[in-house]
Design a protein around this motif. Structure first.
Motif, mmCIF file in Angstrom:
data_model
loop_
_atom_site.group_PDB
_atom_site.id
_atom_site.type_symbol
_atom_site.label_atom_id
_atom_site.label_comp_id
_atom_site.label_asym_id
_atom_site.label_seq_id
_atom_site.Cartn_x
_atom_site.Cartn_y
_atom_site.Cartn_z
ATOM 1 N N LYS A 1 0.893 -1.350 -0.011
ATOM 2 C CA LYS A 1 0.067 -0.096 -0.043
ATOM 3 C C LYS A 1 0.801 1.392 -0.133
ATOM 4 C CE LYS A 1 -3.618 -2.168 2.918
ATOM 5 N NZ LYS A 1 -4.511 -2.295 4.192
ATOM 6 N N PHE A 2 1.889 1.286 0.771
ATOM 7 C CA PHE A 2 2.737 2.414 1.033
ATOM 8 C C PHE A 2 3.900 2.614 0.067
ATOM 9 C CE2 PHE A 2 0.691 1.728 5.136
ATOM 10 C CZ PHE A 2 0.255 3.446 5.316
ATOM 11 N N CYS B 1 9.874 5.027 8.475
ATOM 12 C CA CYS B 1 10.083 6.416 8.199
ATOM 13 C C CYS B 1 9.561 7.100 7.180
ATOM 14 C CB CYS B 1 11.708 6.870 8.139
ATOM 15 S SG CYS B 1 12.427 5.724 6.630
ATOM 16 N N GLY B 2 9.019 6.282 6.192
ATOM 17 C CA GLY B 2 8.298 6.952 4.960
ATOM 18 C C GLY B 2 9.391 7.854 4.147
ATOM 19 N N GLY B 3 8.789 8.797 3.957
ATOM 20 C CA GLY B 3 9.564 9.843 3.260
ATOM 21 C C GLY B 3 10.404 10.789 4.131
ATOM 22 N N ARG C 1 10.739 1.528 -1.573
ATOM 23 C CA ARG C 1 10.535 2.569 -2.687
ATOM 24 C C ARG C 1 10.486 3.943 -1.816
ATOM 25 N NH1 ARG C 1 5.572 2.100 -6.529
ATOM 26 N NH2 ARG C 1 6.119 4.155 -6.990
ATOM 27 N N ASN C 2 10.273 3.866 -0.526
ATOM 28 C CA ASN C 2 10.313 4.913 0.313
ATOM 29 C C ASN C 2 11.576 5.401 0.529
ATOM 30 O OD1 ASN C 2 7.478 4.981 0.592
ATOM 31 N ND2 ASN C 2 7.706 3.782 2.570
#
Length: 244
Positions: free
Chosen positions: A12-13, A69-71, A93-94
């Motif tokens: 999803k993320f 951490c995401g972006g 991909r983040n």
């Protein structure tokens, strides 16, 4: 070594990775919430480690892990406050998105495509673990929190936020945010994975952590703003716990 990663949740993320720094994109709610999250995080770190937030680099000498951490919405402010920061995320991909933005911002942050379990298996340890809006997306919250415990030095602080499980949280986090406002794609959250504050405190204690605080993060639809609350933990909330 086992993993608590839920592949479907990671996917999803992954699909939204390029939008992390678009303040009007899919992560708009997180950008709006971020000042409130940072207020709580910086206050807890300053209190636990005796730091003056008015100083030039109040978190200098602290090693901080931002797990999930995401972006880099939290990792970057921690680096600006002087901390040595590791950002980790299971969604591959983040990581390049976070790295590029940090470079553009002139910040040195160690971003890694990895998991809490993998870091713990390598013996990594930190003064602070930021565990924000992650626990409701893992396959095994108890095992995941044990890994987070192992990543903390004795006396270390973990800040953990998630969503309460009740009718109001379903109405606001899923019906409102996903179905009506369409801030997030449908299916981003699974209400059955939401965790009540008492359940989270029990999980933290079982993992070997000592919960010391919890606050609600409350959205005001009139002012489109977020604030901390000692009373209202009905939807979003955040906790602090210590590894003794």
């Amino acid at each position: 070594m086992t993993s608590t990663i839920d592949a479907a949740e990671v996917a999803k993320f992954e699909a939204m990775a390029a939008e992390w720094w678009d303040v009007n994109g899919k992560f708009k709610p997180l950008h709006q919430m971020n000042p409130c999250r940072l207020d709580y995080i910086t206050g807890q770190i300053a209190m636990e480690f005796g730091r003056d937030l008015q100083g030039a680099a109040p978190f200098e000498g602290l090693r901080i892990l931002d797990i999930g951490c995401g972006g880099g919405l939290l990792a970057e402010p921690m680096a600006r406050l002087g901390a040595t920061v590791v950002g980790a995320d299971a969604a591959e991909r983040n990581i390049p998105v976070a790295r590029i933005h940090a470079e553009q911002s002139g910040l040195e942050i160690d971003y890694r495509h990895t998991t809490a379990e993998a870091l713990a298996a390598k013996g990594e340890q930190f003064d602070v673990v930021l565990n924000m809006e992650v626990v409701e997306h893992v396959a095994d919250p108890a095992a995941y929190l044990r890994a987070c415990h192992d990543l903390l030095r004795p006396g270390g602080l973990m800040v953990c936020s998630t969503l309460n499980r009740n009718a109001k949280s379903f109405a606001m986090a899923i019906v409102g945010a996903e179905w009506v406002m369409r801030w997030l794609p449908k299916g981003t959250h699974d209400w059955n994975k939401f965790i009540t504050p008492d359940e989270l405190f029990d999980l933290l204690r079982t993992a070997g952590l000592d919960p010391v605080d919890r606050k609600g993060m409350v959205f005001n639809p009139l002012g489109w703003s977020w604030s901390l609350s000692s009373r209202d933990l009905t939807v979003n909330y955040v906790t602090a716990s210590i590894r003794r």
